[in-house]
Design an enzyme around this catalytic site. Structure first.
Site, PDB file in Angstrom:
ATOM      1  N   SER A 144       0.845  -1.199   0.000  1.00  0.00           N
ATOM      2  CA  SER A 144       0.000   0.000   0.000  1.00  0.00           C
ATOM      3  C   SER A 144       0.871   1.236   0.000  1.00  0.00           C
ATOM      4  O   SER A 144       1.990   1.234   0.540  1.00  0.00           O
ATOM      5  CB  SER A 144      -0.908   0.023   1.234  1.00  0.00           C
ATOM      6  OG  SER A 144      -1.562   1.273   1.367  1.00  0.00           O
ATOM      7  N   TYR A 157      -1.931  -0.995  10.261  1.00  0.00           N
ATOM      8  CA  TYR A 157      -1.967  -1.236   8.821  1.00  0.00           C
ATOM      9  C   TYR A 157      -0.710  -0.671   8.164  1.00  0.00           C
ATOM     10  O   TYR A 157      -0.062  -1.355   7.364  1.00  0.00           O
ATOM     11  CB  TYR A 157      -3.224  -0.589   8.246  1.00  0.00           C
ATOM     12  CG  TYR A 157      -3.385  -0.712   6.746  1.00  0.00           C
ATOM     13  CD1 TYR A 157      -3.885  -1.876   6.169  1.00  0.00           C
ATOM     14  CD2 TYR A 157      -3.077   0.354   5.906  1.00  0.00           C
ATOM     15  CE1 TYR A 157      -4.057  -1.983   4.798  1.00  0.00           C
ATOM     16  CE2 TYR A 157      -3.246   0.264   4.532  1.00  0.00           C
ATOM     17  CZ  TYR A 157      -3.736  -0.913   3.983  1.00  0.00           C
ATOM     18  OH  TYR A 157      -3.900  -1.005   2.616  1.00  0.00           O
TER      19      TYR A 157
END
Length: 260
Positions: A144, A157
């Site tokens: 990401s 995350y």
């Protein structure tokens, strides 16, 4: 696009979003697929969509279960090799989001999240390595853009994505002498996926639309990404056309990382 016909591809997170789009596009190119996700009923739907693209029954298999469990990871590779006898590409798309800042994060939520989104990636790859070395195959990790942008509301995350980027680089150095390539894809906001719906918060359709609008404005191309955008990059990196690319971290975010 290079020919994936007869290549054996293991796709995790295959029941929705980028993973589903990856499976369906590879089916169009004639790859042999082994699909993995948590929910069997959703995998069966994707399997049927792949068949509608022309992939016959004997060229597709699936396995449903919890990637955080070592026994399930072993079952995946065992069943894949029994069915196809080889592995050419690991497309590790599985992932979720944990919404919490440091002061809110619970240890049990942290442990569960890291088990699926970080630990499982290393140990699934470990099980696949002997077969990838035989075929001089490759691994694509779904990371990401958040691995490079600090967002306290999704701290765990962000941490996990940093780890995936470094796993990509370390594996690329370790496996390079064996002819195995390892690369990561780092998307920004991608619309039409289930990552928000599968997260620790309940997002309504209106919430998702607001987020898509927000990130469309932040991206310098002024639109949200779609799963097809990511799949196009994944197929290139997994193909022989990218035979001299390894250890790369590839942003695909409409220029969001350039903000402001």
């Amino acid at each position: 696009m290079a020919n994936f016909r007869e290549k054996v591809v293991l796709v995790t997170g295959a029941s929705s979003g980028i993973g589903e789009a990856t499976a369906i596009k590879l089916a169009e190119y004639g790859a042999r697929l082994f699909l993995v996700a948590l929910e069997e009923d959703k995998l069966q739907v994707v399997q049927q969509k792949c068949k509608e693209k022309g992939l016959v029954e004997e060229k597709i298999g699936y396995c449903s279960g919890d990637l955080s469990q070592s026994a399930f990871r072993e079952e995946i590779v065992k069943n894949l090799i029994q069915k196809f006898g080889r592995l050419d590409i690991l497309a590790d798309n599985a992932g979720s989001v944990l919404f919490a800042n440091v002061s809110e994060t619970k240890e049990e939520d942290y442990d569960r999240f890291i088990s699926v989104n970080q630990k499982a990636k290393l140990f699934l790859a470990q099980l696949c390595l002997p077969y990838l070395k035989e075929t001089k195959g490759n691994i694509i990790y779904m990371s990401s853009i958040e691995s490079t942008m600090a967002h306290p509301g999704i701290v765990v995350y962000c941490m996990a994505k940093v780890a995936i980027d470094m796993l990509t680089k370390c594996l690329a150095k370790e496996l390079g002498p064996h002819g195995v390539r390892v690369n990561a894809i780092n998307p920004g906001f991608i619309d039409d996926t289930n990552i928000l719906g599968n997260s620790s918060r309940k997002f309504t359709d209106e919430d998702k639309k607001k987020l898509a609008d927000k990130f469309s404005k932040l991206a310098h191309l002024k639109r949200a990404g779609k799963p097809a955008d990511v799949v196009s990059l994944l197929l290139f990196l997994a193909s022989d056309e990218a035979s001299y690319i390894t250890g790369s971290i590839n942003n695909i975010d409409g220029g969001y990382h350039l903000y402001p």
